[in-house]
Scaffold this motif. Structure first.
Motif, PDB file in Angstrom:
ATOM      1  N   UNK A  89       0.820  -1.213   0.000  1.00  0.00           N
ATOM      2  CA  UNK A  89       0.000   0.000   0.000  1.00  0.00           C
ATOM      3  C   UNK A  89       0.853   1.262   0.000  1.00  0.00           C
ATOM      4  N   UNK A  90       1.956   1.265   0.770  1.00  0.00           N
ATOM      5  CA  UNK A  90       2.794   2.462   0.839  1.00  0.00           C
ATOM      6  C   UNK A  90       3.459   2.745  -0.506  1.00  0.00           C
ATOM      7  N   UNK A  91       3.894   1.693  -1.196  1.00  0.00           N
ATOM      8  CA  UNK A  91       4.525   1.887  -2.498  1.00  0.00           C
ATOM      9  C   UNK A  91       3.514   2.352  -3.537  1.00  0.00           C
ATOM     10  N   UNK A  92       2.319   1.772  -3.490  1.00  0.00           N
ATOM     11  CA  UNK A  92       1.274   2.177  -4.442  1.00  0.00           C
ATOM     12  C   UNK A  92       0.929   3.639  -4.260  1.00  0.00           C
ATOM     13  N   UNK A  93       0.773   4.077  -3.007  1.00  0.00           N
ATOM     14  CA  UNK A  93       0.407   5.472  -2.754  1.00  0.00           C
ATOM     15  C   UNK A  93       1.499   6.425  -3.202  1.00  0.00           C
ATOM     16  N   UNK A  94       2.774   5.975  -3.130  1.00  0.00           N
ATOM     17  CA  UNK A  94       3.878   6.825  -3.582  1.00  0.00           C
ATOM     18  C   UNK A  94       3.926   6.899  -5.105  1.00  0.00           C
ATOM     19  N   UNK A  95       3.797   5.748  -5.756  1.00  0.00           N
ATOM     20  CA  UNK A  95       3.815   5.726  -7.222  1.00  0.00           C
ATOM     21  C   UNK A  95       2.592   6.432  -7.809  1.00  0.00           C
ATOM     22  N   UNK A  96       1.497   6.392  -7.076  1.00  0.00           N
ATOM     23  CA  UNK A  96       0.270   7.056  -7.523  1.00  0.00           C
ATOM     24  C   UNK A  96       0.496   8.538  -7.771  1.00  0.00           C
ATOM     25  N   UNK A  97       1.331   9.160  -6.922  1.00  0.00           N
ATOM     26  CA  UNK A  97       1.447  10.616  -6.967  1.00  0.00           C
ATOM     27  C   UNK A  97       2.596  11.113  -7.832  1.00  0.00           C
ATOM     28  N   UNK A  98       2.848  10.408  -8.921  1.00  0.00           N
ATOM     29  CA  UNK A  98       3.699  10.957  -9.975  1.00  0.00           C
ATOM     30  C   UNK A  98       2.837  11.715 -10.983  1.00  0.00           C
ATOM     31  N   UNK A 256      -0.887  22.860  -7.506  1.00  0.00           N
ATOM     32  CA  UNK A 256      -0.537  22.877  -6.087  1.00  0.00           C
ATOM     33  C   UNK A 256      -1.361  21.866  -5.298  1.00  0.00           C
ATOM     34  N   UNK A 257      -2.667  21.809  -5.560  1.00  0.00           N
ATOM     35  CA  UNK A 257      -3.532  20.872  -4.836  1.00  0.00           C
ATOM     36  C   UNK A 257      -3.125  19.435  -5.136  1.00  0.00           C
ATOM     37  N   UNK A 258      -2.828  19.145  -6.410  1.00  0.00           N
ATOM     38  CA  UNK A 258      -2.404  17.792  -6.784  1.00  0.00           C
ATOM     39  C   UNK A 258      -1.093  17.430  -6.103  1.00  0.00           C
ATOM     40  N   UNK A 259      -0.198  18.402  -5.965  1.00  0.00           N
ATOM     41  CA  UNK A 259       1.104  18.141  -5.360  1.00  0.00           C
ATOM     42  C   UNK A 259       1.000  17.808  -3.881  1.00  0.00           C
ATOM     43  N   UNK A 260       0.056  18.406  -3.179  1.00  0.00           N
ATOM     44  CA  UNK A 260      -0.127  18.122  -1.749  1.00  0.00           C
ATOM     45  C   UNK A 260      -0.439  16.647  -1.538  1.00  0.00           C
ATOM     46  N   UNK A 261      -1.138  16.056  -2.512  1.00  0.00           N
ATOM     47  CA  UNK A 261      -1.499  14.647  -2.400  1.00  0.00           C
ATOM     48  C   UNK A 261      -0.313  13.713  -2.337  1.00  0.00           C
ATOM     49  N   UNK A 266       3.644   8.930   2.838  1.00  0.00           N
ATOM     50  CA  UNK A 266       4.173   9.081   4.195  1.00  0.00           C
ATOM     51  C   UNK A 266       3.062   8.846   5.214  1.00  0.00           C
ATOM     52  N   UNK A 267       1.899   9.393   4.939  1.00  0.00           N
ATOM     53  CA  UNK A 267       0.756   9.196   5.828  1.00  0.00           C
ATOM     54  C   UNK A 267       0.352   7.720   5.868  1.00  0.00           C
ATOM     55  N   UNK A 268       0.463   7.054   4.712  1.00  0.00           N
ATOM     56  CA  UNK A 268       0.112   5.636   4.648  1.00  0.00           C
ATOM     57  C   UNK A 268       1.026   4.804   5.535  1.00  0.00           C
ATOM     58  N   UNK A 299      12.089   5.289   2.572  1.00  0.00           N
ATOM     59  CA  UNK A 299      12.449   6.592   3.116  1.00  0.00           C
ATOM     60  C   UNK A 299      13.163   7.468   2.100  1.00  0.00           C
ATOM     61  N   UNK A 300      14.119   6.883   1.363  1.00  0.00           N
ATOM     62  CA  UNK A 300      14.852   7.644   0.346  1.00  0.00           C
ATOM     63  C   UNK A 300      13.921   8.101  -0.773  1.00  0.00           C
ATOM     64  N   UNK A 301      13.034   7.189  -1.199  1.00  0.00           N
ATOM     65  CA  UNK A 301      12.091   7.541  -2.264  1.00  0.00           C
ATOM     66  C   UNK A 301      11.118   8.622  -1.800  1.00  0.00           C
ATOM     67  N   UNK A 302      10.641   8.504  -0.563  1.00  0.00           N
ATOM     68  CA  UNK A 302       9.710   9.496  -0.023  1.00  0.00           C
ATOM     69  C   UNK A 302      10.351  10.884   0.017  1.00  0.00           C
ATOM     70  N   UNK A 303      11.635  10.936   0.385  1.00  0.00           N
ATOM     71  CA  UNK A 303      12.330  12.217   0.441  1.00  0.00           C
ATOM     72  C   UNK A 303      12.406  12.846  -0.952  1.00  0.00           C
ATOM     73  N   UNK A 304      12.675  12.011  -1.962  1.00  0.00           N
ATOM     74  CA  UNK A 304      12.687  12.521  -3.339  1.00  0.00           C
ATOM     75  C   UNK A 304      11.325  13.064  -3.732  1.00  0.00           C
TER      76      UNK A 304
END
Length: 313
Positions: A89-98, A256-261, A266-268, A299-304
């Motif tokens: 789930x954490x990876x999906x949520x990160x990849x989702x927001x590209x 800007x709104x899309x970027x906040x997502x 991290x929240x996941x 963690x490294x990916x989230x920081x990017x």
């Protein structure tokens, strides 16, 4: 900065809904299409009260466009659910927001937003972070993915198989939010929610004509009160996330709104850690990797992603 508060709250609610989606897909249904139909049916619990208390306003042609937007929205949902079945789930949520990269590109042509070198750098970091997060050392993801992975042809070697469905997801989702922003110039937020939700329902219901999907839907609602309660909870958070996001898009920049997502991954992870402390059994069912190597990679990916979002914003 009202849009920022609304966008952040929407992201929080979407994060909770995403964790519940993963839990339900891992344990109660293997058919993502059937699960989407279940979601559409439960969504009526929230659509009907809104229609009764707010009222249904038909504005030509905006209401028809909102209806069409809801019809189209279900297609990126298919790709999202497919990715959620085969990845954490954490990876999906990160990849989702590209997808904010595509939103940014589209906003230039539709709304005249100007690109700066910092935005280019941010977009590049979002892409790099997504690819880094999707890199896999092995394929042992979840018991669901064992049956799905061989069917995904053309996957890039070394990357998560979920990267393939996300390519379509990013483009379709960016188109959805750009269209949503455009419609909000001429239609109010509640009307947009009602008509787009009805559009989603119109597309989802014909899937019941497929026997396997129909049987899976009936089977899901027969799996007990916990499954039904979890689905209702998921749709409640999805409803809140969607409403807050719509109001955020109405008063803020679409980019800007899309970027906040992009804060969602991290929240996941935070939600999964909290769930692990309060309900270890449920957390285990999410099949989320928490070993040192995986946490360092995330963690490294989230920081990017965070730096990328900052630059894009």
């Amino acid at each position: 900065m009202d849009w920022l508060i609304l966008a952040f709250l929407g992201t929080v609610f979407f994060s909770i809904a995403g964790v519940l989606d993963k839990l339900l897909l891992e344990n109660y249904t293997y058919d993502s299409k059937a699960y989407i139909v279940c979601q559409a049916l439960v969504q009526l619990i929230f659509i009907i009260p809104v229609m009764l208390f707010v009222g249904v306003k038909f504005t030509y042609p905006e209401s028809l466009f909102a209806l069409l937007l809801g019809c189209l929205q279900i297609f990126p949902t298919f790709f999202y659910m497919k990715a959620l079945q085969i990845e954490e789930a954490s990876k999906v949520s990160a990849m989702e927001y590209a997808y904010p990269v595509f939103v940014l590109i589209g906003s230039i042509f539709l709304f005249g937003e100007i690109l700066s070198p910092k935005c280019y750098a941010g977009g590049l970091l979002l892409i790099i972070g997504t690819l880094f997060l999707s890199y896999k050392r092995d394929r042992g993801i979840s018991r669901v993915s064992v049956g799905i992975y061989p069917k995904i042809k053309g996957s890039i070697k070394g990357l998560s198989p979920s990267i393939r469905p996300f390519m379509s997801f990013w483009i379709l989702t960016a188109a959805y939010y750009l269209s949503l922003k455009y419609l909000l110039f001429s239609i109010d937020e509640w009307s947009l929610y009602i008509w787009s939700s009805l559009g989603t329902l119109i597309v989802a219901m014909p899937l019941m004509a497929v026997r396997s999907i129909r049987e899976e839907v009936f089977g899901f609602f027969g799996r007990g009160s916990f499954a039904i309660g979890a689905l209702i909870s998921e749709e409640a958070f999805q409803f809140l996330g969607l409403i807050f996001s719509i109001f955020a898009y109405a008063i803020g920049s679409v980019t800007l709104v899309s970027s906040v997502g992009a804060l969602q991954p991290i929240l996941t992870v935070m939600l999964i850690m909290i769930l692990g402390a309060l309900a270890p059994r449920l957390a285990k069912e999410l099949n989320e990797r928490t070993d040192r190597s995986s946490l360092m990679q995330k963690g490294a990916a989230f920081m990017m992603v965070i730096v990328g979002v900052y630059f894009v914003s």
